[in-house]
Design an enzyme around this catalytic site. Sequence first.
Site, short mmCIF file in Angstrom:
data_model
loop_
_atom_site.label_atom_id
_atom_site.label_comp_id
_atom_site.label_asym_id
_atom_site.label_seq_id
_atom_site.Cartn_x
_atom_site.Cartn_y
_atom_site.Cartn_z
N GLY A 1 -1.51 3.02 1.97
CA GLY A 1 -0.56 4.05 2.35
C GLY A 1 0.85 3.65 1.96
O GLY A 1 1.14 2.47 1.77
N GLY B 1 -4.95 1.82 2.97
CA GLY B 1 -5.22 3.25 2.92
C GLY B 1 -6.15 3.67 1.80
O GLY B 1 -6.80 4.71 1.88
N GLU C 1 -2.67 -6.21 5.81
CA GLU C 1 -1.58 -5.69 6.64
C GLU C 1 -0.90 -6.72 7.53
O GLU C 1 0.28 -6.57 7.87
CB GLU C 1 -2.11 -4.54 7.51
CG GLU C 1 -2.45 -3.27 6.74
CD GLU C 1 -3.83 -3.29 6.10
OE1 GLU C 1 -4.19 -2.29 5.45
OE2 GLU C 1 -4.55 -4.29 6.26
N ASP D 1 -5.82 -0.98 9.63
CA ASP D 1 -6.11 0.28 10.30
C ASP D 1 -7.05 1.14 9.45
O ASP D 1 -8.00 0.62 8.87
CB ASP D 1 -4.81 1.00 10.67
CG ASP D 1 -3.96 1.38 9.46
OD1 ASP D 1 -4.14 0.79 8.38
OD2 ASP D 1 -3.10 2.29 9.60
#
Length: 353
Positions: free
Chosen positions: A67, A116, A139, A147
């Site tokens: 992302g 992402g 991350e 996530d």
Amino acid sequence: MTHSIGIRFEQSGALGIITLDRPKALNAIDHAMVRAMRAQLDQWAVDPSVAHVLLRAAGEKAFCVGGDVRHMHDHGKAGNKELARNFWRDEYQLNHFISRYPKPYVSLVDGLCFGGGFGVSGHGRYRVAGERLGFAMPEVAIGLFPDVGGTYVLPRLKGWSGTWLAMTGARIGLSDAMAIGLYTHHVPVARWPELIERLSRGEEMGAVLASLAAAPPQPSLGPLYPLIDRVFAGTSVLAVLAALDYSARGEGVEAEFARLQAATIRRASPTSVNIAFQQMQRGLHHDLGGCLTLEFRVVSRVLDGHDFYEGVRAVLVDKDQTPRWRPERLEDIDPGAIDALFDVPLPDELVLT
């Protein structure tokens, strides 16, 4: 063919094709891409002329490096945290929708696949890995956490490999990604045009993949998996670190590997490492929707903290690679504060549609 900034949609016979198309940005996913992809998938789900859907990426270097966290950092710093939360809300809803898509959904993943990028590819029915795959959930190095459903997928991988990946952000290639269960098939990239052609003709996706799949190489980390399983089965972050330090005292490949993992964990955000560890403890007790709900709680609170902004600054903005975490040391983390990130409901919880 329809085209949004950074993403393309086309129908070839019975096949709906999505192409991530920001090669200069390594196909990082922004909010407009998330919304466009959801709208197109909604449309194809009820279109009788579309039998199945395929996701691919433009360029050779990366499938998708995640992302667009730089934008989330900028929104948060500017006091627009709701814009950042809205991105994650829509992204997680898309991840969940892909997991229950009513038609066969396959991702062709080659090159770098981080964060992402895994969210839009890792929850589909079929996941095809190419020869140059480089998978990571890195991350913790930027004050975030793995996530996009990592809470669900990673602890379900073979042994304790998912906990290792989550706590260190380690990058693995095709052979290990296949060995631990991240991908369903290895189809050589040279055969992808044939794969697309056959799906366009309406052939059944599972049968096409089975006929084109090749045996992956032996996992390059093979001899190290017993060490990974032994160490990362620890009951706390500090127990894992102590086991790594103990293993690092020896000689040879295992000791060298243990030293590298310990150093990597100590460089990462102490808060993020503890979040990642908790994700792995909790993930087996929830379905994907429950895991994404927990992740939305945590990411909403990470936006109110320090480490995400400092991590993005150090790695992506100033690029000095010297983040100053708060707290600085793993030993200074309050376990109760980590639990609260997960356990306390938000006023506006994630609603999955």
